[in-house]
Design an enzyme around this catalytic site. Structure first.
Site, PDB file in Angstrom:
ATOM      1  N   GLY A 112      -0.445  13.141 -30.685  1.00 31.50           N
ATOM      2  CA  GLY A 112      -1.528  14.110 -30.699  1.00 31.50           C
ATOM      3  C   GLY A 112      -1.114  15.388 -30.016  1.00 31.50           C
ATOM      4  O   GLY A 112      -0.724  15.371 -28.845  1.00 31.50           O
ATOM      5  N   ASN A 119      -8.370   5.391 -28.657  1.00 33.54           N
ATOM      6  CA  ASN A 119      -7.481   5.550 -29.798  1.00 33.54           C
ATOM      7  C   ASN A 119      -8.024   4.661 -30.907  1.00 33.54           C
ATOM      8  O   ASN A 119      -8.128   3.453 -30.733  1.00 33.54           O
ATOM      9  CB  ASN A 119      -6.058   5.143 -29.424  1.00 33.54           C
ATOM     10  CG  ASN A 119      -5.117   5.075 -30.613  1.00 33.54           C
ATOM     11  OD1 ASN A 119      -4.159   4.318 -30.608  1.00 33.54           O
ATOM     12  ND2 ASN A 119      -5.376   5.859 -31.634  1.00 33.54           N
ATOM     13  N   GLY A 120      -8.382   5.240 -32.035  1.00 31.59           N
ATOM     14  CA  GLY A 120      -8.893   4.452 -33.141  1.00 31.59           C
ATOM     15  C   GLY A 120     -10.032   5.149 -33.848  1.00 31.59           C
ATOM     16  O   GLY A 120     -10.216   6.362 -33.726  1.00 31.59           O
ATOM     17  N   TYR A 135       6.213   4.806 -39.041  1.00 31.14           N
ATOM     18  CA  TYR A 135       6.240   6.228 -38.691  1.00 31.14           C
ATOM     19  C   TYR A 135       5.621   6.576 -37.344  1.00 31.14           C
ATOM     20  O   TYR A 135       6.165   7.370 -36.596  1.00 31.14           O
ATOM     21  CB  TYR A 135       5.534   7.025 -39.789  1.00 31.14           C
ATOM     22  CG  TYR A 135       5.393   8.512 -39.517  1.00 31.14           C
ATOM     23  CD1 TYR A 135       6.520   9.333 -39.519  1.00 31.14           C
ATOM     24  CD2 TYR A 135       4.161   9.091 -39.257  1.00 31.14           C
ATOM     25  CE1 TYR A 135       6.409  10.698 -39.270  1.00 31.14           C
ATOM     26  CE2 TYR A 135       4.038  10.449 -39.007  1.00 31.14           C
ATOM     27  CZ  TYR A 135       5.162  11.249 -39.015  1.00 31.14           C
ATOM     28  OH  TYR A 135       5.061  12.587 -38.759  1.00 31.14           O
ATOM     29  N   CYS A 195      -4.206   9.981 -31.934  1.00 30.94           N
ATOM     30  CA  CYS A 195      -4.296  10.079 -30.492  1.00 30.94           C
ATOM     31  C   CYS A 195      -3.440   9.058 -29.775  1.00 30.94           C
ATOM     32  O   CYS A 195      -2.996   8.061 -30.345  1.00 30.94           O
ATOM     33  CB  CYS A 195      -5.748   9.966 -30.020  1.00 30.94           C
ATOM     34  SG  CYS A 195      -6.685   8.699 -30.822  1.00 30.94           S
TER      35      CYS A 195
END
Length: 490
Positions: A45, A120-121, A261, A19
């Site tokens: 996402g 996010n996480g 990445y 996300c």
């Protein structure tokens, strides 16, 4: 995030950050700016997107599956989200985690007023916390671990919202970057280790928070700084900014795979250019694992910067021996195994006129299950390549991530089952090499990995997890059958 089998992309062979988040306060057309910022974070996402706004009196939300453009490109959609404050979220779904009820930002009416959160996480003790909350009478509306935070805030006995928020965060384990909206303003924070990224910017009199600096660039904002690990930044509607450090000073361990990445190459992560780091990883690969070949060929697009670095360091020409189609969507219908297995050729095609009769070294960012690498090596041989060598711009991915990255269970990670030589045989390459863990650390500006106190979270390579993994321990030795399904969705 999920504790069940993850949902893979069409190739089924890439790690995915699950996300991206964006929030803005103190600007006109906050929702339109948020939609633009989410466009820049679309790579983080692509399954669903949502925006929540606040106009000083009420909160408004719009959420949908699909890309940002599918949900927020029309003026009508933006008009539904008035106000000078807005937050947005893009996400990938996991098995059982799709559906609008899990699309963020999540919103709840608390005793203190409206509360919206984009996360996010991954909360690595969310199931344990959720079980306790349900026993106390909490009623959950989603299967997201993010909703646990809302319930913890709602049930805290501290007098102020900020204190209740800090109280809630003290109970959670794992990784989080959060953007929260309240009737008093916006709160942005990172977990004490800073595993997931979050940056702060300014535009006019307003302030912006985002997962990556590229989102600030796209909306024309000035990059101020990263939100520091363990920091809570409060911004009110008068433009006052307050920084809180409730967790003290802890040695940070941001996710090193952001450099490999996840982040866009035009972003700045942990104060370093992602593009420059990826080129340096390629240079480290050329030093550690040279190859006597005619051409350096990237596996597009993620292998391009590392391939440039490998080429520049080795002096071997860089060429686009693989051409990528940018029109293959993630939702391409695949009714049969044969069509699914042809996915690589729909996405990548060998540049036969260039590679025929040549010795090649292919540069890619990682090997997960190995299926994509196998197909690409075979494709290059079918195009007439004389030799095909593979170099990987990360160490072997041997362990699953529990901090917000969609990885297969360990039994499906090729490097967890085979040594490098067996992997080489599996993907049918003439040689295979990965950058060393110390080489990766040198590429990000360190002298090497500090094994006593690592500078980054590199658990996917080393198995050195920086936090407790309560839910994993419970899953491996369950105390009791849970009375509800849980799928982590960030």
């Amino acid at each position: 995030m999920t504790l069940t089998h993850p949902f893979f992309d069409a190739d089924g062979d890439k790690l995915r950050e699950e996300c991206g988040i964006f929030g803005v306060i103190g600007v006109n057309d906050a929702s339109a700016m948020t939609a633009l910022g989410l466009h820049a974070l679309q790579h983080r996402g692509q399954e669903a997107a949502g925006i929540t706004s606040f106009d000083g009196r009420e909160f408004y939300s719009r959420r949908g599956t699909g890309h940002v453009a599918e949900n927020f490109s029309s003026s009508e959609a933006i008009r539904e989200l008035p106000g000078h404050m807005a937050a947005g979220h893009v996400r990938y779904s996991t098995t059982g985690g799709a559906g609008l009820r899990n699309v963020q930002p999540l919103y709840a009416d608390l005793a203190s007023g409206g509360f919206a959160v984009a996360h996010n996480g991954n909360i690595s003790n969310a199931i344990r916390l959720r079980q306790d909350l349900v026993r106390k009478g909490a009623i959950f509306q989603s299967t997201s671990d993010t909703e646990v935070i809302i319930h913890l805030v709602a049930t805290s006995r501290y007098p102020t919202l900020l204190d209740r928020f800090v109280d809630a965060l003290r109970l959670v384990e794992g990784a989080y970057s959060l953007i929260c909206m309240t009737p008093e303003g916006m709160i942005a924070c990172r977990d004490p280790l800073g595993i997931r990224p979050l940056v702060m910017g300014k535009i006019g009199d307003g302030f912006i928070f985002a997962s990556e600096t590229v989102a600030l660039d796209v909306v024309g904002a000035e990059f101020l700084r990263q939100v520091e690990p363990g920091e809570l930044v409060q911004v009110d509607f008068e433009g006052n900014v307050f920084s809180h450090r409730p967790f003290g000073q802890i040695s940070a361990r941001p996710c090193i795979f952001e450099h490999v990445y996840f982040s866009r190459p035009d972003s700045i992560f942990d104060r370093r250019s992602v593009y420059s780091v990826r080129k340096e990883i390629g240079a480290q690969l050329a030093i550690e694992s040279p190859a006597e070949v005619d051409l350096v060929v990237p596996v597009p697009d993620s292998g391009v910067p590392a391939a440039i670095g490998y080429s520049q360091r080795s002096g071997i020409p860089f060429e686009l021996g693989i051409i990528r189609s940018h029109y293959v969507g993630r939702t391409f219908i695949q009714p049969s195994d044969s069509q699914r297995h042809s996915g690589v050729k729909r996405k990548h095609n060998a540049n036969r006129a260039l590679v025929e009769g040549k010795k090649l070294v292919l540069i890619d960012d990682s090997i997960v299950r190995g299926t994509t690498s196998l197909k690409i090596v075979e494709m290059m041989r079918e195009a007439g390549a004389k030799e095909v060598h593979m170099r990987i711009a990360s160490p072997p991915t041997m362990h699953s991530c529990f901090y917000g990255v969609d990885t297969p269970e360990r039994s499906k990670l090729l490097a967890a089952q085979m040594d490098v030589e067996a992997m080489r045989v599996f993907i049918k390459a003439d040689s295979l090499a990965f950058v060393s863990i110390d080489g990766l650390y040198r590429a990000v500006g360190e002298t090497g990995r500090n094994n006593t106190c690592p500078q980054y979270c590199d658990a996917c390579f080393t198995g050195d997890y920086p936090t407790s993994l309560t839910d994993l321990a419970d899953r491996e030795s369950p105390p009791a059958q849970l009375p509800f399904p849980v799928n982590r969705v960030a």
